[in-house]
Design a protein around this motif. Structure first.
Motif, PDB file in Angstrom:
ATOM      1  N   UNK A 130       1.742  14.629   5.102  1.00 28.38           N
ATOM      2  CA  UNK A 130       1.521  16.043   5.434  1.00 28.38           C
ATOM      3  C   UNK A 130       2.593  16.939   4.795  1.00 28.38           C
ATOM      4  N   UNK A 131       3.814  16.397   4.636  1.00 28.39           N
ATOM      5  CA  UNK A 131       4.899  17.197   4.052  1.00 28.39           C
ATOM      6  C   UNK A 131       4.540  17.679   2.652  1.00 28.39           C
ATOM      7  N   UNK A 132       3.677  16.928   1.955  1.00 20.25           N
ATOM      8  CA  UNK A 132       3.317  17.298   0.584  1.00 20.25           C
ATOM      9  C   UNK A 132       2.584  18.635   0.529  1.00 20.25           C
ATOM     10  N   UNK A 133       1.975  19.051   1.649  1.00 21.84           N
ATOM     11  CA  UNK A 133       1.292  20.349   1.669  1.00 21.84           C
ATOM     12  C   UNK A 133       2.262  21.477   1.339  1.00 21.84           C
ATOM     13  N   UNK A 134       3.550  21.248   1.590  1.00 18.84           N
ATOM     14  CA  UNK A 134       4.538  22.310   1.349  1.00 18.84           C
ATOM     15  C   UNK A 134       5.611  21.920   0.327  1.00 18.84           C
ATOM     16  N   UNK A 135       5.510  20.724  -0.261  1.00 16.79           N
ATOM     17  CA  UNK A 135       6.565  20.320  -1.197  1.00 16.79           C
ATOM     18  C   UNK A 135       6.290  20.901  -2.583  1.00 16.79           C
ATOM     19  N   UNK A 136       7.345  21.017  -3.393  1.00 15.16           N
ATOM     20  CA  UNK A 136       7.129  21.563  -4.736  1.00 15.16           C
ATOM     21  C   UNK A 136       6.922  20.461  -5.774  1.00 15.16           C
ATOM     22  N   UNK A 137       6.784  19.245  -5.312  1.00 12.31           N
ATOM     23  CA  UNK A 137       6.448  18.121  -6.196  1.00 12.31           C
ATOM     24  C   UNK A 137       5.716  17.074  -5.376  1.00 12.31           C
ATOM     25  N   UNK A 138       5.124  16.088  -6.061  1.00 10.60           N
ATOM     26  CA  UNK A 138       4.363  15.068  -5.335  1.00 10.60           C
ATOM     27  C   UNK A 138       5.299  14.188  -4.497  1.00 10.60           C
ATOM     28  N   UNK A 139       4.771  13.668  -3.394  1.00 11.02           N
ATOM     29  CA  UNK A 139       5.539  12.739  -2.554  1.00 11.02           C
ATOM     30  C   UNK A 139       4.874  11.362  -2.629  1.00 11.02           C
ATOM     31  N   UNK A 140       5.672  10.367  -2.976  1.00  9.26           N
ATOM     32  CA  UNK A 140       5.201   8.978  -3.010  1.00  9.26           C
ATOM     33  C   UNK A 140       5.784   8.274  -1.785  1.00  9.26           C
ATOM     34  N   UNK A 141       4.929   7.567  -1.071  1.00 14.77           N
ATOM     35  CA  UNK A 141       5.372   6.943   0.186  1.00 14.77           C
ATOM     36  C   UNK A 141       5.082   5.451   0.112  1.00 14.77           C
ATOM     37  N   UNK A 142       6.115   4.653   0.295  1.00 14.96           N
ATOM     38  CA  UNK A 142       5.961   3.190   0.243  1.00 14.96           C
ATOM     39  C   UNK A 142       5.587   2.625   1.614  1.00 14.96           C
ATOM     40  N   UNK A 143       4.946   1.453   1.608  1.00 17.29           N
ATOM     41  CA  UNK A 143       4.768   0.627   2.812  1.00 17.29           C
ATOM     42  C   UNK A 143       3.884   1.308   3.866  1.00 17.29           C
ATOM     43  N   UNK A 163       9.368  13.510  -4.376  1.00 19.20           N
ATOM     44  CA  UNK A 163      10.218  12.327  -4.465  1.00 19.20           C
ATOM     45  C   UNK A 163       9.515  11.123  -3.877  1.00 19.20           C
ATOM     46  N   UNK A 164      10.285  10.040  -3.775  1.00 20.50           N
ATOM     47  CA  UNK A 164       9.708   8.793  -3.250  1.00 20.50           C
ATOM     48  C   UNK A 164      10.445   8.383  -1.983  1.00 20.50           C
ATOM     49  N   UNK A 165       9.710   8.165  -0.925  1.00 21.22           N
ATOM     50  CA  UNK A 165      10.318   7.796   0.359  1.00 21.22           C
ATOM     51  C   UNK A 165       9.697   6.495   0.859  1.00 21.22           C
ATOM     52  N   UNK A 174       0.868  -1.180   0.000  1.00 25.81           N
ATOM     53  CA  UNK A 174       0.000   0.000   0.000  1.00 25.81           C
ATOM     54  C   UNK A 174       0.900   1.223   0.000  1.00 25.81           C
ATOM     55  N   UNK A 175       0.638   2.089  -0.976  1.00 30.82           N
ATOM     56  CA  UNK A 175       1.472   3.289  -1.108  1.00 30.82           C
ATOM     57  C   UNK A 175       0.589   4.522  -1.027  1.00 30.82           C
ATOM     58  N   UNK A 176       1.141   5.593  -0.527  1.00 30.18           N
ATOM     59  CA  UNK A 176       0.444   6.877  -0.563  1.00 30.18           C
ATOM     60  C   UNK A 176       1.047   7.704  -1.700  1.00 30.18           C
ATOM     61  N   UNK A 177       0.173   8.367  -2.429  1.00 35.60           N
ATOM     62  CA  UNK A 177       0.608   9.366  -3.403  1.00 35.60           C
ATOM     63  C   UNK A 177       0.018  10.695  -2.930  1.00 35.60           C
ATOM     64  N   UNK A 178       0.875  11.522  -2.364  1.00 43.18           N
ATOM     65  CA  UNK A 178       0.417  12.805  -1.818  1.00 43.18           C
ATOM     66  C   UNK A 178       0.788  13.899  -2.821  1.00 43.18           C
TER      67      UNK A 178
END
Ligand code: S3P
Length: 440
Positions: free
Chosen positions: A400-413, A384-386, A7-11
């Motif tokens: 939550x970090x994606x609220x301020x990132x300049x690109x999408x954040x993908x989160x594994x696991x 990036x992907x973490x 299960x991954x999050x795409x923020x």
């Protein structure tokens, strides 16, 4: 059961959090409501129970030991207490999943029951230190075996009796304190625990709520074994540790304004508010009241520019589960944030210092791990992907970090978000987080 790694999050980057919401029930209090309700005389009614995998692991463990428990249904649980000596040996090992609280508190609660049983957990729980509980239990005369590495499975063997001890906690840990106190319920004499720094006191408060006499004197708490618990009703407040993601998300996202309802404000848990305020956060506390011996309030939080700080060490145990979120706040703050005195973070569901530093660096943040903390220079978070390493709080923090990132954040696991915050994606999405859950 869902496979935990896929299960991954795409923020998606940007957005703001707005409105009013209530996060799920407090995990620590939910665990304890099942434990004490099961040992009580009479029927305990719980509302606001956290229907997350961790507290459900505790609930299922007591069912396996013969306790009749109805629910949970919309946070309502009814526990038909079996009394202090009514538990039965389970047919199979008790699988406590990812839940350190279940394992450490149960090891104490079960050590003096005269039962032969085994406590197991998932890969993360099976790598966490358990000698911190088996050592004081050994001093009490219990027989609780670990692996050679001092980890689970824990094998609890029957002993004729336990003796009271006067124990000074070598680590500031509410789980160890609670383990010793719960074993002390079954010990001959008066068991005392002294802590080096205040840690969450839900066990003490709830024991008193169930009518068990307890002496508290500063950092020392004592109880006499051989008493009984009388059933009561428990209203579980919303979990401040789950509210923490929103306190940080709102603080870092321009245009955000959110009210969190019915949040548990126990002074042994409010480090997140104290630390965020020192950083410049705008948090308004209202409607302060007490429910069942626990303070509760509504929190209105609005976006505010944050500044880096040196985090006071006395706040560390009071915010121990909130550092993944606080590291994200620090990454968005102006200047340097320094955390020290927090080596315990390395033995949580993951090594939260290393895993957060790795993830933040991947997102372009200057985050330097130290043996007992982290040094973070605020700046721009990139996409990036973490990897969350199966740690619920790390997954939600990076979302939550994606609220301020300049690109999408993908989160594994990310499946373990369900251990403490079921429906995080829906609740956060309704508030404005642009989060998609990806399967497979
Ligand atoms: C808990 C105590 C804390 C905390 C954990 C829950 C509890 O652990 O991190 O999530 O419910 O007693 P430690 O006692 O190991 O600090």
């Amino acid at each position: 059961m869902l496979s935990h790694s896929n299960i991954r999050f795409h923020a998606r980057s940007g957005g703001a959090l707005k409105g009013r919401l209530r996060v799920p029930g407090d995990k620590s209090i939910s665990h304890r409501s099942i434990m004490l309700g099961s040992l009580a005389e009479g029927t305990t009614h719980v509302s606001g129970f956290l229907e997350g995998e961790d507290s459900l692991a505790t609930l299922n463990a007591f069912r396996q030991m013969g306790v009749n428990i109805e629910g949970p249904e919309n946070g309502r649980v009814v526990i038909c207490g079996v009394g202090m000596h009514g538990l039965k040996a389970p047919q199979t090992p008790l699988d406590l999943g990812n839940s350190g609280t279940s394992m450490r508190l149960l090891s104490g609660l079960l050590a003096g029951q005269g039962l032969d049983l085994t406590l197991t957990g998932d890969a993360s729980l099976s790598s966490r230190p358990m000698r911190r509980v088996t050592e004081p239990l050994r001093l009490m005369g219990a027989r609780v075996d670990t692996t050679d590495a001092g980890t689970a499975p824990l094998h609890i063997r029957p002993v004729p009796s336990l003796k009271a001890i006067d124990y000074e906690l070598p680590v500031a840990s509410a789980q160890v304190k609670s383990c010793v106190l719960l074993a002390g319920l079954y010990a001959d004499g008066v068991t005392c625990v002294t802590e080096s720094a205040p840690t969450r006191d839900h066990t003490e408060r709830m024991l008193q709520g169930f009518g068990y006499a307890l002496q508290r004197d500063g950092s020392r708490v004592c109880l006499k074994g051989g008493g009984k618990l009388i059933a009561c009703d428990i209203d579980v407040p919303a979990d401040i540790s789950s509210a923490a993601f929103f306190l940080v998300g709102v603080s870092i996202a321009p245009g955000s304004d959110l009210t969190l309802e019915h949040v548990g404000m126990n002074p042994t848990r409010d480090g997140i508010i104290n630390i965020l305020r020192l950083m410049g956060a705008d948090i308004e506390v209202s409607n302060e009241r007490s429910v069942g011996g626990e303070p509760v309030a509504d929190l209105r939080v609005r976006h505010a520019p944050l500044k880096g700080i040196r985090i006071p060490e006395d706040q560390v145990p009071l915010a121990i589960d909130e550092f993944p979120a606080l590291f994200v706040a620090a990454a968005c703050a102006e200047g340097e944030t320094v955390l020290t005195g927090a080596e315990e973070l390395r033995v949580k569901e993951s090594d939260r210092i290393q895993v957060m530093a790795d993830g933040l660096q991947t997102l372009g943040v200057d985050a330097r791990p130290t043996p007992d903390g982290m040094i973070i220079q605020g700046g721009q978070i990139h996409g990036g992907e973490v990897d969350s390493h199966g740690d619920h709080r790390i997954a939600m923090s990076f979302a939550m970090a994606a609220l301020r990132s300049d690109g999408d954040i993908h989160i594994r696991d990310c499946a373990n978000v369900n251990t403490s915050f079921p429906a995080f994606d829906r609740i956060a999405g309704d508030a404005g987080l642009k989060l998609e859950v990806e399967h497979g």
